[in-house]
Design a protein around this motif. Structure first.
Motif, PDB file in Angstrom:
ATOM      1  N   GLU A 343      64.089  16.863 -38.528  1.00 40.80           N
ATOM      2  CA  GLU A 343      62.810  17.261 -39.127  1.00 40.80           C
ATOM      3  C   GLU A 343      62.869  17.143 -40.649  1.00 40.80           C
ATOM      4  O   GLU A 343      61.909  16.679 -41.283  1.00 40.80           O
ATOM      5  CB  GLU A 343      62.477  18.697 -38.728  1.00 40.80           C
ATOM      6  N   ILE A 347      60.426  14.857 -42.907  1.00 41.55           N
ATOM      7  CA  ILE A 347      59.579  15.440 -43.954  1.00 41.55           C
ATOM      8  C   ILE A 347      59.805  14.758 -45.293  1.00 41.55           C
ATOM      9  O   ILE A 347      58.862  14.393 -46.008  1.00 41.55           O
ATOM     10  CB  ILE A 347      59.852  16.958 -44.062  1.00 41.55           C
ATOM     11  N   ALA A 453      54.380  18.558 -49.738  1.00 39.59           N
ATOM     12  CA  ALA A 453      54.248  18.195 -48.321  1.00 39.59           C
ATOM     13  C   ALA A 453      54.503  19.411 -47.437  1.00 39.59           C
ATOM     14  O   ALA A 453      53.769  19.649 -46.465  1.00 39.59           O
ATOM     15  CB  ALA A 453      55.215  17.066 -47.975  1.00 39.59           C
ATOM     16  N   GLY A 457      51.785  21.620 -44.984  1.00 40.59           N
ATOM     17  CA  GLY A 457      52.015  21.860 -43.562  1.00 40.59           C
ATOM     18  C   GLY A 457      52.120  23.332 -43.199  1.00 40.59           C
ATOM     19  O   GLY A 457      52.307  23.662 -42.022  1.00 40.59           O
ATOM     20  N   THR A 458      52.012  24.207 -44.194  1.00 46.58           N
ATOM     21  CA  THR A 458      52.090  25.646 -43.935  1.00 46.58           C
ATOM     22  C   THR A 458      50.688  26.197 -43.682  1.00 46.58           C
ATOM     23  O   THR A 458      49.805  26.088 -44.538  1.00 46.58           O
ATOM     24  CB  THR A 458      52.728  26.370 -45.144  1.00 46.58           C
ATOM     25  N   LYS A 459      50.471  26.782 -42.521  1.00 43.72           N
ATOM     26  CA  LYS A 459      49.136  27.240 -42.130  1.00 43.72           C
ATOM     27  C   LYS A 459      48.857  28.676 -42.569  1.00 43.72           C
ATOM     28  O   LYS A 459      47.720  29.022 -42.897  1.00 43.72           O
ATOM     29  CB  LYS A 459      48.964  27.136 -40.607  1.00 43.72           C
ATOM     30  N   LYS A 464      52.154  30.610 -47.379  1.00 40.53           N
ATOM     31  CA  LYS A 464      51.860  29.640 -48.445  1.00 40.53           C
ATOM     32  C   LYS A 464      52.019  30.310 -49.806  1.00 40.53           C
ATOM     33  O   LYS A 464      52.597  29.729 -50.742  1.00 40.53           O
ATOM     34  CB  LYS A 464      50.445  29.093 -48.270  1.00 40.53           C
TER      35      LYS A 464
END
Length: 624
Positions: A343, A347, A453, A457-459, A464
């Motif tokens: 991963e 990334i 990036a 990708g952090t929801k 965040k």
């Protein structure tokens, strides 16, 4: 200028990444398969006959160069082709010696507990140092060539390619001494600066700290790591233990600091350096006014950066003010996501590829060709680095990967170094190396690409926010803290020129610069006044620290232009990396319309940090 043939020390290979708080336990199995590097592109092994063959060849070639050119280089002044031939021989020799030193250093870094590797590293280092004594004359004599004659000879194409290197070498000329004195300085350094530096290192290694609540005394690193513990009482106890031991040893650290500052003053006086930091500026190929502009810009930005951020952090932690042991306390809602090695690879390569496919293509080679050593392993050196080795081979990256978000960004950072080193290697051994002030350009940029990036990708808004705050803290430690260190060093060395400094003098200097840089939200409790004692850069590399801030702010300025869609940015950026050390920073930044001597340049870089703090404030208001 350092002789080209000095064997690289392991510490020389570490670029901007100190070890994080890790144990030496094996990597968790759920991180997936991780590569261990293949060093066979350098040598097949310790017993590879090519090692002995290259050592023998290098020793013979060094003697040939000495016999052929010592006392004769000035006589070649009008013959550009002959001078070029001499430099080419010197350069080729540096590649062979660098290959040997790199292999020994990397092999040792991968397992420092292995006795055979340690002996090999020591033996190679000793032999390379011996060979280098035959080459001390070379750069000194090149600088004795008449300026007008060299200006005419440089028109020969074979010599013209070395002009940037010769120009840099010329900058050393006013501060070089007679060859015999240079040799004396080098040899006496082992019992002077080198001895006191070793005394400091061995003393620090031997110190133990009795932290309340801990079952046994801790080392310095383990105690410092507790300053990032989630428990405030443990942080407080660690700070108290540090202060006690530093105070118990304050006379020794004061003596070491006074001795080394005086040693530097003597060296500066003999060489003709006027300002206390001039020798470092020369080594970094940067002018004093440029550094002054950086320092001035950062100090003026303290209220907008560190002061503002630490006030926010105090509020997040439910405190009116942060005690000095709370500055590195973990942030609320710190993300705990674990990334497997595949991963992390995906990334970073996707982040690089979104910027420039060619950048991702170069980085992918490190994964495909086993140029990375990733897993934790008993005996392996801590931290992370990218070793350029030599232009005739390729770089190698060392990691201690544990799957944390910071590890992913560290991978991006070190691969940035690797990409930079790959792009610059066509410049050759003498021109590929980049000054420290520019060496972080690709690494910090690659890290920023990857951070953005990861952030995208952090929801979770709370995660965040924690990620942005963590990035801000990293940048404050790189910019604000390092400039404060630089200001402290100036006070120490300028004060020492007037006479010996007391412990109280040093403590007062430290508190003054820390109060200024950290701001009113940080309460510097009793005991913090002696925390200057453990910073190794002050001892081993005076004024080294500002280069970190230089590199970070430079990249932030470039990244700001990238965000603004500066015309032709990617092409210009690649040209900058390909240049290696063949161009001055002013020439490299000119295509971007940037000038490091202009305070506005640094302000642009600092606004990137300020913008992240703005984001955090906006998030706070949104929650409120």
């Amino acid at each position: 200028m350092t002789p080209i043939s000095r064997a690289p020390l392991v510490s020389d290979l570490v670029l901007a990444r100190a070890p994080s708080a890790t144990s030496a336990a094996p990597a968790a199995p759920d991180l997936g398969p991780m590569p261990e590097w293949d060093l066979s592109d350098l040598y097949k092994g310790i017993d590879d006959p090519a090692v002995a063959r290259d050592l023998e060849r290098a020793a013979a070639e060094a003697k040939r160069v000495k016999e052929r050119y010592q006392g004769k280089l000035a006589g070649l002044a009008s013959d550009g082709a002959a001078i070029a031939e001499a430099i080419a021989a010197y350069e080729q020799l540096s590649d062979v010696l660098g290959k040997l030193g790199s292999y020994a250093g990397l092999l040792y870094a991968a397992n420092q507990a292995d006795a055979a590797r340690a002996k090999f590293y020591g033996d190679i280092s000793e032999k390379l140092t011996s060979i280098s004594t035959d080459l001390i004359f070379f750069e000194l004599e090149l600088n004795q060539i008449d300026e007008a004659a060299l200006a005419g000879a440089i028109n020969v194409p074979a010599l013209a390619r070395y002009k940037p290197w010769l120009d840099d070498l010329r900058k050393e000329k006013p501060y070089q001494l007679d060859e015999r004195i240079e040799q004396l300085f080098t040899e006496k350094g082992q019992t002077g600066r080198g001895a006191f530096s070793r005394l400091f290192s061995e003393t620090m290694t031997g110190l133990r700290f009795n932290v309340e609540g801990e079952p046994q005394p801790l080392t310095l690193e383990a105690t410092l790591n507790l300053l990032s513990d989630a428990s405030e009482p443990r942080r407080h106890a660690a700070a108290d233990a540090l202060a006690k031991v530093f105070k118990d040893n304050i006379r020794l650290f004061t003596l070491i600091t006074n001795t080394l500052a005086k040693d530097k003053e003597i060296s500066d006086r003999w060489r003709g350096f006027k300002d206390v930091a001039d020798s470092r500026h020369l080594a970094n190929r940067v002018e004093a006014p440029v550094v002054d502009a950086l320092v001035k810009s950062v100090r003026e930005a303290y209220p907008r950066l560190s002061h503002r951020y630490y006030a926010m952090k105090a509020k997040w932690l439910g405190m009116d003010r942060l005690s000095h042991w709370d500055r590195n306390a973990p942030l609320p809602d710190k993300p705990e996501q674990v990334f497997t090695w595949p991963e992390a690879e995906r990334i970073v390569l996707e982040a690089y590829g979104a910027f420039a496919p060619d950048m991702a293509g170069i980085a992918k080679q490190f994964f495909d060709k086993r140029w990375i050593d990733a897993p934790l392993r008993e005996g392996k050196t801590q931290g992370a680095f990218s070793a350029a080795t030599v232009p005739s081979v390729h770089p190698y990256v060392l990691m201690n990967y544990q799957g944390k978000p910071r590890d992913v960004m560290t991978l991006a950072h070190e691969l940035g170094h690797g990409v930079h080193q790959m792009l610059a290697r066509d410049q050759g051994p003498l021109l590929a190396p980049t000054p420290l002030t520019l060496a972080e350009t690709a690494s910090v940029f690659g890290e920023m690409l990857t951070f953005r990036a990861l952030l995208a990708g952090t929801k979770s808004p709370r995660e965040k926010k924690a990620m942005i705050a963590g990035k801000v803290e990293d940048m404050l430690n790189t910019v604000v803290r390092q400039i404060a260190f630089y200001v402290f060093e100036r006070k120490v060395h300028e004060g020492r020129r007037k006479g010996e400094l007391t412990s109280d003098d040093l403590n007062a200097f430290w508190l003054e610069v820390q109060h200024e840089s950290l701001g009113p939200a940080i309460d510097l409790k009793p005991g913090y006044e002696v925390f200057w004692t453990y910073i190794p850069h002050f001892i081993n590399s005076p004024f080294y620290v500002y280069a970190y801030a230089f590199g970070d702010c430079l990249v932030n300025s470039l990244y700001g232009l990238y965000q603004e869609a500066h015309p032709g940015f990617v092409t210009k950026y690649f040209d900058l990396l390909k240049a290696g050390g063949s161009k001055h920073h002013s020439e490299l930044l000119k295509p971007f319309g940037l000038d490091a001597a202009d305070p506005a340049f640094w302000s642009k870089g600092l606004k990137v940090i300020e913008g992240m703090i703005d984001e955090l404030e906006a998030m706070d208001k949104a929650v409120a």
